[in-house]
Design an enzyme around this catalytic site. Structure first.
Site: not given
Length: 289
Positions: A69-70, A190, A186-188, A144, A74
């Site tokens: 996903d990274g 987690s 994603g980050y949210s 994201n 990009r």
């Protein structure tokens, strides 16, 4: 047909995927445009090469992202506002965005070259910092999330947040995430944020480890202008735009809004968003089902 291939790695697995794509493309009248680092690492020949968005033709049919996903995130920095659809082939770990398993490329490839796919538009967000040149030369749009996090300190940040110029809250926390629907997995996620479907016209504000125990994620309209001011014991914090980060001095006003750029994501038959959720999050794996 014109296809761009993008990857930030060039390991043996990536090479196998690229070779497989070339093999099943023989006699298919396809013109390939290869990211220059991948082109050089794999010692490729006889293909077009691109470095950044200025090298890409707007008439490209699609871009294939190979990696996790990274890597997929990009591609937005490469495509920007050119509107080129992106298909993700997953060689990483989880793969919410790069959903096609690299072992199944042949299965889906005929659909790709026959243009038998759908294009799903995803919301992006843009950030600017008032009275500062810190973001000059940086593409400030994210697929994201945009996040504010503490830097080189254990001290909490005080993150004063306004929505359309109305005060919402001052978060005492390690940071704050402003997430799109795409970034909700994603980050949210987690940090305890909700999952919202890609076609939701919403953004999520998710505090990171808040000291206010009653501070919770909030879902807002994506038409909202978000204004953030950060203070704390240290002088700097990090401002992250998907995979990019800059060190920002406290006291600068940060404005986050929905971007006019729509990211185009390629969806193949049998590859739905909810199927991806079930697969990646093991929903429905209970024996009672």
């Amino acid at each position: 047909m014109k296809i761009a291939i993008f990857s930030i790695d060039a390991n043996d697995e990536i090479k196998r995927v690229v070779d497989n794509i070339f093999d099943i493309s023989i006699n298919k009248n396809i013109s390939f445009h290869i990211y220059f680092k991948l082109f050089e690492s794999l010692n490729l020949k006889d293909h077009n090469v691109f470095n950044n968005y200025m090298d890409l033709d707007s008439d490209l049919d699609l871009m294939i992202s190979i990696g996790g996903d990274g890597t997929f995130l990009r591609t937005l920095n490469i495509i920007r506002d050119k509107g080129i659809p992106v298909l993700g082939i997953n060689t990483g770990r989880l793969g919410f965005l790069s959903t096609i398993n690299h072992e199944n490329i042949s299965k889906f490839y005929n659909d790709i070259i026959s243009s038998n796919y759908k294009v799903e538009e995803r919301t992006t967000v843009i950030v600017k910092v008032l009275n500062s040149k810190i973001l000059e030369g940086i593409f400030c749009t994210a697929l994201n999330e945009i996040s504010i996090v503490r830097k080189n300190t254990t001290s909490l940040l005080n993150i004063k947040t306004q929505l359309d110029d109305e005060f919402l809250n001052s978060y005492w926390s390690d940071g704050l995430i402003v997430s799109t629907p795409t970034g909700s997995t994603g980050y949210s996620l987690s940090c305890g944020g909700p999952i919202i479907s890609p076609n939701s016209n919403s953004l999520i504000l998710t505090p990171i480890s808040p000291h206010n125990l009653n501070a919770r994620p909030i879902v807002i309209s994506d038409k909202t202008k978000i204004t953030i001011n950060v203070s704390g014991r240290e002088d700097f914090h990090l401002l992250s735009i998907d995979t990019k980060s800059v060190s920002l001095k406290h006291g600068n006003s940060i404005i986050i809004e929905k971007s006019p750029i729509k990211f185009k994501l390629v969806k193949l038959d049998g590859n739905s968003y909810y199927e991806t959720l079930r697969e990646k999050l093991f929903w429905g794996k209970d024996k009672r089902n």
